[in-house]
Motif scaffolding. Structure first.
Motif, PDB file in Angstrom:
ATOM      1  N   ILE A   1       0.835  -1.204   0.000  1.00 44.82           N
ATOM      2  CA  ILE A   1       0.000   0.000   0.000  1.00 44.82           C
ATOM      3  C   ILE A   1       0.870   1.254   0.000  1.00 44.82           C
ATOM      4  CG2 ILE A   1      -1.701   1.323   1.307  1.00 44.82           C
ATOM      5  CD1 ILE A   1      -2.965  -1.225   2.205  1.00 44.82           C
ATOM      6  N   ALA A   2       1.918   1.262   0.833  1.00 51.07           N
ATOM      7  CA  ALA A   2       2.810   2.432   0.878  1.00 51.07           C
ATOM      8  C   ALA A   2       3.489   2.656  -0.471  1.00 51.07           C
ATOM      9  CB  ALA A   2       3.855   2.246   1.977  1.00 51.07           C
ATOM     10  N   THR A   3       3.914   1.577  -1.115  1.00 52.76           N
ATOM     11  CA  THR A   3       4.573   1.700  -2.418  1.00 52.76           C
ATOM     12  C   THR A   3       3.595   2.167  -3.486  1.00 52.76           C
ATOM     13  OG1 THR A   3       6.124  -0.062  -1.823  1.00 52.76           O
ATOM     14  CG2 THR A   3       5.930   0.483  -4.153  1.00 52.76           C
ATOM     15  N   ILE A   4       2.381   1.648  -3.476  1.00 54.01           N
ATOM     16  CA  ILE A   4       1.375   2.062  -4.464  1.00 54.01           C
ATOM     17  C   ILE A   4       1.049   3.547  -4.301  1.00 54.01           C
ATOM     18  CG2 ILE A   4      -1.047   1.806  -5.129  1.00 54.01           C
ATOM     19  CD1 ILE A   4      -0.754  -1.192  -4.528  1.00 54.01           C
ATOM     20  N   ILE A   5       0.852   3.980  -3.050  1.00 51.43           N
ATOM     21  CA  ILE A   5       0.563   5.395  -2.802  1.00 51.43           C
ATOM     22  C   ILE A   5       1.729   6.272  -3.252  1.00 51.43           C
ATOM     23  CG2 ILE A   5       0.180   7.126  -1.007  1.00 51.43           C
ATOM     24  CD1 ILE A   5      -1.349   5.009   0.569  1.00 51.43           C
ATOM     25  N   GLY A   6       2.939   5.860  -2.895  1.00 60.95           N
ATOM     26  CA  GLY A   6       4.119   6.625  -3.294  1.00 60.95           C
ATOM     27  C   GLY A   6       4.290   6.683  -4.797  1.00 60.95           C
ATOM     28  N   LEU A   7       4.016   5.563  -5.488  1.00 59.76           N
ATOM     29  CA  LEU A   7       4.166   5.517  -6.945  1.00 59.76           C
ATOM     30  C   LEU A   7       3.128   6.404  -7.627  1.00 59.76           C
ATOM     31  CD1 LEU A   7       5.463   4.349  -9.469  1.00 59.76           C
ATOM     32  CD2 LEU A   7       3.942   2.362  -9.257  1.00 59.76           C
ATOM     33  N   ILE A   8       1.873   6.308  -7.196  1.00 62.44           N
ATOM     34  CA  ILE A   8       0.819   7.136  -7.789  1.00 62.44           C
ATOM     35  C   ILE A   8       1.125   8.620  -7.577  1.00 62.44           C
ATOM     36  CG2 ILE A   8      -1.624   7.771  -7.606  1.00 62.44           C
ATOM     37  CD1 ILE A   8      -2.226   4.856  -6.946  1.00 62.44           C
ATOM     38  N   TYR A   9       1.544   8.954  -6.375  1.00 62.59           N
ATOM     39  CA  TYR A   9       1.850  10.356  -6.067  1.00 62.59           C
ATOM     40  C   TYR A   9       3.030  10.843  -6.907  1.00 62.59           C
ATOM     41  CZ  TYR A   9       1.892  14.510  -3.092  1.00 62.59           C
ATOM     42  OH  TYR A   9       1.805  15.790  -2.623  1.00 62.59           O
ATOM     43  N   ALA A  10       4.059   9.999  -7.035  1.00 67.58           N
ATOM     44  CA  ALA A  10       5.241  10.391  -7.819  1.00 67.58           C
ATOM     45  C   ALA A  10       4.879  10.631  -9.275  1.00 67.58           C
ATOM     46  CB  ALA A  10       6.311   9.310  -7.713  1.00 67.58           C
ATOM     47  N   ILE A  11       3.983   9.824  -9.836  1.00 63.42           N
ATOM     48  CA  ILE A  11       3.576   9.992 -11.235  1.00 63.42           C
ATOM     49  C   ILE A  11       2.721  11.245 -11.406  1.00 63.42           C
ATOM     50  CG2 ILE A  11       2.188   8.981 -13.078  1.00 63.42           C
ATOM     51  CD1 ILE A  11       3.081   6.240 -12.103  1.00 63.42           C
ATOM     52  N   LEU A  12       1.815  11.477 -10.456  1.00 60.45           N
ATOM     53  CA  LEU A  12       0.896  12.606 -10.581  1.00 60.45           C
ATOM     54  C   LEU A  12       1.617  13.947 -10.486  1.00 60.45           C
ATOM     55  CD1 LEU A  12      -2.194  11.389  -8.510  1.00 60.45           C
ATOM     56  CD2 LEU A  12      -1.949  11.506 -10.997  1.00 60.45           C
ATOM     57  N   VAL A  13       2.604  14.053  -9.599  1.00 66.36           N
ATOM     58  CA  VAL A  13       3.273  15.355  -9.398  1.00 66.36           C
ATOM     59  C   VAL A  13       4.501  15.524 -10.278  1.00 66.36           C
ATOM     60  CG1 VAL A  13       2.480  15.408  -7.002  1.00 66.36           C
ATOM     61  CG2 VAL A  13       4.769  14.550  -7.512  1.00 66.36           C
ATOM     62  N   ASP A  14       4.860  14.495 -11.047  1.00 68.73           N
ATOM     63  CA  ASP A  14       6.063  14.578 -11.876  1.00 68.73           C
ATOM     64  C   ASP A  14       5.894  15.672 -12.935  1.00 68.73           C
ATOM     65  OD1 ASP A  14       8.601  13.794 -12.828  1.00 68.73           O
ATOM     66  OD2 ASP A  14       7.634  12.679 -14.449  1.00 68.73           O
ATOM     67  N   GLY A  15       6.732  16.685 -12.860  1.00 67.04           N
ATOM     68  CA  GLY A  15       6.690  17.770 -13.828  1.00 67.04           C
ATOM     69  C   GLY A  15       5.590  18.785 -13.600  1.00 67.04           C
ATOM     70  N   ALA A  16       4.792  18.621 -12.556  1.00 65.25           N
ATOM     71  CA  ALA A  16       3.703  19.555 -12.292  1.00 65.25           C
ATOM     72  C   ALA A  16       4.218  20.822 -11.627  1.00 65.25           C
ATOM     73  CB  ALA A  16       2.642  18.891 -11.403  1.00 65.25           C
TER      74      ALA A  16
END
Length: 319
Positions: free
Chosen positions: A98-113
């Protein structure tokens, strides 16, 4: 402190003197002289205590009578210890993913934002808090005060100081004792670990995503791949070794988790795990044999994960 510094200087001086003496006699292989203090410290501070722990696990609570593997049999047969093992398995299976999934989703969403650095700092902030500090914070979040169902005229309801229970009251529900009801209380404790480790997962995975060659992503966009296909066929394979490292690192932390359990419940209400039970049996219950057996079991559980992690790192470096 002065004595320690003088002792350190004396050891270094002796090593340099012996190395110089050996070189004057024609010996060039003197590196072992500099490794000797480290080896001695490892033997005294790691190998010897580990061996003593293994031996102690074969004796009774007082450490006076040899009982063989009885302590290990107790771990896998006692109802209380089986609950401890169940909780440990839940921690290791639930938290890393769960921690990895949350971290991965967050990293993708904010990448370059816009405001990427600030957004990352917000989720990484819990990593700067100690486990004890985070546990105290969440203990207040879960705080419970008795709720009176039928108020008498003029009687005021007891205000909730726990954030989660106050939200439940605002929504018309009754406050709950989140840290008492087993086995759900274990999951509420796991939330604290996820809150802390999601920032770690996000930071490592974000760095890995940014390391993907720009030529690869540009070629995929020119081919007209969708965002999901970009993630599935480009991003995910490229960061797979990093995901494995993050998963195994968090899993090791879950196997050794102690601070959260000790601070929030003390291992009561069916929430104890192997690390906390080792402490309880060794220092509270006075059962040195069972405590040592739990410590050995913890070591056995951690070693395969570490070996797998090292192999994955070597494999990723080879590629």
């Amino acid at each position: 402190m002065v004595i320690a510094l003088l002792a350190f200087a004396a050891v270094v001086g002796i090593i340099l003197f012996l190395a110089g003496l050996a070189e004057r006699r024609g010996r060039r292989n003197v590196a072992w002289l500099f490794l000797a203090p480290t080896v001695v410290l490892l033997l005294v501070g790691l190998v010897y205590p580990a061996g003593r722990t293994v031996v102690r696990s074969l004796y009774d609570a007082a450490g006076s009578q040899f009982i063989g593997l009885s302590n290990y049999l107790t771990i896998f047969s006692s109802d209380e210890q089986l609950v401890v093992l169940r909780n440990t398995v839940l921690w290791v299976l639930v938290t890393p993913f769960i921690a990895t999934i949350i971290g991965l989703i967050y990293a993708i969403l904010v990448d370059g934002a816009r405001g990427e650095s600030f957004a990352k700092a917000l989720i990484f902030l819990p990593m700067a808090i100690s486990f004890v500090g985070a546990s105290i914070i969440w203990k207040f979040v879960y705080e419970y005060r008795d709720h009176i169902e039928n108020l008498l005229p003029g009687q005021q309801q007891i205000p909730q100081i726990g954030l989660l229970n106050q939200v439940i009251v605002w929504l018309g529900g009754s406050p709950q004792q989140f840290l008492i009801n087993s086995p759900w209380n274990t999951f509420f404790l796991i939330v604290v670990m996820i809150w802390i480790q999601a920032g770690f997962a996000m930071t490592i995975l974000s760095a890995s995503i940014k390391a993907i060659p720009a030529e690869m992503t540009e070629a995929a966009r020119l081919d007209g791949v969708s965002a999901f296909e970009m993630f599935r066929f480009i991003t995910l394979p490229a960061i797979r070794p990093t995901i494995v490292v993050v998963l195994t690192t968090i899993a090791i932390g879950c196997l050794k988790v102690f601070d959260i359990i000790r601070t929030m419940t003390g291992g009561s209400f069916g929430t104890s795990v192997v690390a906390n039970e080792f402490y309880t049996q060794s220092f509270s219950a006075g059962n040195q044999g069972l405590g040592a057996a739990l410590a050995v079991l913890l070591f056995i559980l951690v070693v395969p994960i570490i070996v797998y992690n090292v192999r994955q790192l070597r494999a990723s470096e080879a590629h």
